[in-house]
Design an enzyme around this catalytic site. Sequence first.
Site, PDB file in Angstrom:
ATOM      1  N   HIS A   1      -2.145  -7.568   2.638  1.00 12.33           N
ATOM      2  CA  HIS A   1      -2.120  -8.112   4.005  1.00 12.33           C
ATOM      3  C   HIS A   1      -3.213  -7.532   4.901  1.00 12.33           C
ATOM      4  CE1 HIS A   1      -0.023  -4.899   6.474  1.00 12.33           C
ATOM      5  NE2 HIS A   1       0.320  -4.494   5.282  1.00 12.33           N
TER       6      HIS A   1
ATOM      7  N   THR B   1      10.717  -8.051 -11.635  1.00 14.51           N
ATOM      8  CA  THR B   1      10.133  -9.388 -11.796  1.00 14.51           C
ATOM      9  C   THR B   1       8.995  -9.566 -10.797  1.00 14.51           C
ATOM     10  OG1 THR B   1      12.242 -10.212 -12.575  1.00 14.51           O
ATOM     11  CG2 THR B   1      10.665 -11.867 -11.784  1.00 14.51           C
TER      12      THR B   1
ATOM     13  N   GLN C   1      -7.361   0.256   4.019  1.00 13.56           N
ATOM     14  CA  GLN C   1      -8.153  -0.344   5.102  1.00 13.56           C
ATOM     15  C   GLN C   1      -9.516  -0.840   4.623  1.00 13.56           C
ATOM     16  OE1 GLN C   1      -7.360  -1.120   8.201  1.00 13.56           O
ATOM     17  NE2 GLN C   1      -5.345  -0.151   8.253  1.00 13.56           N
TER      18      GLN C   1
ATOM     19  N   ASN D   1      -7.293   4.595   9.303  1.00 14.86           N
ATOM     20  CA  ASN D   1      -6.697   3.385   9.895  1.00 14.86           C
ATOM     21  C   ASN D   1      -6.627   3.418  11.414  1.00 14.86           C
ATOM     22  OD1 ASN D   1      -4.730   5.405   8.854  1.00 14.86           O
ATOM     23  ND2 ASN D   1      -3.321   4.243  10.117  1.00 14.86           N
TER      24      ASN D   1
ATOM     25  N   GLY E   1       0.841  -1.195   0.000  1.00 11.23           N
ATOM     26  CA  GLY E   1       0.000   0.000   0.000  1.00 11.23           C
ATOM     27  C   GLY E   1       0.877   1.246   0.000  1.00 11.23           C
TER      28      GLY E   1
ATOM     29  N   CYS F   1       2.265   1.531  12.506  1.00  5.52           N
ATOM     30  CA  CYS F   1       3.497   2.148  12.009  1.00  5.52           C
ATOM     31  C   CYS F   1       4.082   3.156  12.995  1.00  5.52           C
ATOM     32  CB  CYS F   1       3.234   2.834  10.671  1.00  5.52           C
ATOM     33  SG  CYS F   1       2.526   1.711   9.479  1.00  5.52           S
TER      34      CYS F   1
ATOM     35  N   SER G   1      -3.640  -2.949  -0.369  1.00  2.00           N
ATOM     36  CA  SER G   1      -2.549  -3.768   0.170  1.00  2.00           C
ATOM     37  C   SER G   1      -3.117  -5.111   0.620  1.00  2.00           C
ATOM     38  CB  SER G   1      -1.941  -3.032   1.361  1.00  2.00           C
ATOM     39  OG  SER G   1      -0.991  -3.847   1.999  1.00  2.00           O
TER      40      SER G   1
HETATM   41  N1  PLP Z   1      -2.504   3.268   4.049  1.00  2.00           N
HETATM   42  C1  PLP Z   1      -3.226   2.933   5.122  1.00  2.00           C
HETATM   43  C2  PLP Z   1      -4.532   3.606   5.370  1.00  2.00           C
HETATM   44  C3  PLP Z   1      -2.767   1.939   5.997  1.00  2.00           C
HETATM   45  O1  PLP Z   1      -3.499   1.601   7.079  1.00  2.00           O
HETATM   46  C4  PLP Z   1      -1.524   1.316   5.728  1.00  2.00           C
HETATM   47  C5  PLP Z   1      -0.964   0.315   6.668  1.00  2.00           C
HETATM   48  O2  PLP Z   1      -1.248   0.336   7.860  1.00  2.00           O
HETATM   49  C6  PLP Z   1      -0.817   1.680   4.570  1.00  2.00           C
HETATM   50  C7  PLP Z   1      -1.334   2.673   3.753  1.00  2.00           C
HETATM   51  C8  PLP Z   1       0.478   1.040   4.210  1.00  2.00           C
HETATM   52  O3  PLP Z   1       0.247  -0.229   3.651  1.00  2.00           O
HETATM   53  P1  PLP Z   1       1.431  -1.340   3.602  1.00  2.00           P
HETATM   54  O4  PLP Z   1       1.547  -1.888   4.988  1.00  2.00           O
HETATM   55  O5  PLP Z   1       0.971  -2.328   2.600  1.00  2.00           O
HETATM   56  O6  PLP Z   1       2.646  -0.612   3.159  1.00  2.00           O
END
Ligand code: PLP
Length: 375
Positions: free
Chosen positions: A201, A237, A179, A151, A72, A324, A199
């Site tokens: 995960h 790749t 999210q 988030n 993401g 994060c 993203s």
């Molecule tokens: N954007 C939002 C709203 C998110 O919650 C997150 C991850 O917590 C990201 C971007 C970043 O995604 P990634 O973990 O795939 O880099």
Amino acid sequence: MKRYIYADNAATTKLDTVAFEAMKPFLLHEYGNPSQLYSFSRIPKRAIREARETIASCIGALPEEIFFTSSGTESDNWAIKGTAFLNSQRRATITTAFEHYAILHSCKAIEQQGYPIVYMNPTSDGYITGEILKSYTRDKPFLVSVMYANNEIGTVQPIEELCTVAHKSGALFHTDAVQAIGHMPINVHNLDVDMLSASAHKFNGPKGIGFIYIKEGTKIPSYIDGGAQESKRRAGTENVAGIVGMAVALKQNCDHLQENNRHIEALEFELISRLNAAGVGYIRNGGENRLPGFISLSFIDMDGEAILHRMDLSGICVSTGSACNSVSTEISHVLKAIRLTDKYAKGTVRISLGKENSQDDVETISQVIRKIVCT
Ligand code: PLP
């Protein structure tokens, strides 16, 4: 292995077992480079094509509008920095003060190169309304980027309306839907967004793989230079197993969206009811239009990190803010943006329930919170 109650699904989610099974051949036997011409590469090449079609059909896009990225974060960087290349007149990029750092720090990077950025403040219940955006668009912005769902507090933004306002002002519109994708129905065609980040995960797919939707005809330049992968717009790749796992996980979540959300909403209701019945005092952050399972609670004169560690001792995983920035004891920029007072903001925990959680989990979480907060 110790059993944890995992209630931090906004940070990441458990890999779907169907997705895992679909990935396995590409980790073990089908390791051909999809760019090669021999027949051994046919299966990985076809798997990528089918994954692109699956993802496109889940979000109402055309397959050629889906570009695979590593995350993401990369998708967000591409949207913000890629667009800056086109913005020769250096018109403003408008975003919000409560975006993820993938957007905020990308904006800061282009700001340092002379591109003006305007940060909109959300309402105190966590929304950017059409009226708010309208008040910022008089100066003819180049790009508007507003996250689909926040988030930390889970509030879902009125993306279709915001997109209309942005387009009327002549701007492109991007949404960070990291999210939201896989947790609510999203159709990029109906929304009319120009770019959307996702993203894997966050929707029970593997880590290290994401995608960006770029509407056909949007002239955003390539972000990573090199080989001809991704229609020459994102070289490198391909992570075949990741791409396959992401597509299967998204399809699984989209196919079971209603039942998953009903289950999660019932757990959320149960948790809040139990806290209320026990007389636990808290503020719940964010208005009613939220992603299912997102519960951001603030307790007066408490320390969110201390609550997190005490919950961890009881085997419960929650977050103080976004994953994060969980090493930082600073009040999160999201809580500052919604103007939560410090007395409450410092004592904030984010519980994010997922489809794997159970009634028992919720019962334990409520008991542990009650013990921590009321004693
Ligand atoms: N954007 C939002 C709203 C998110 O919650 C997150 C991850 O917590 C990201 C971007 C970043 O995604 P990634 O973990 O795939 O880099």
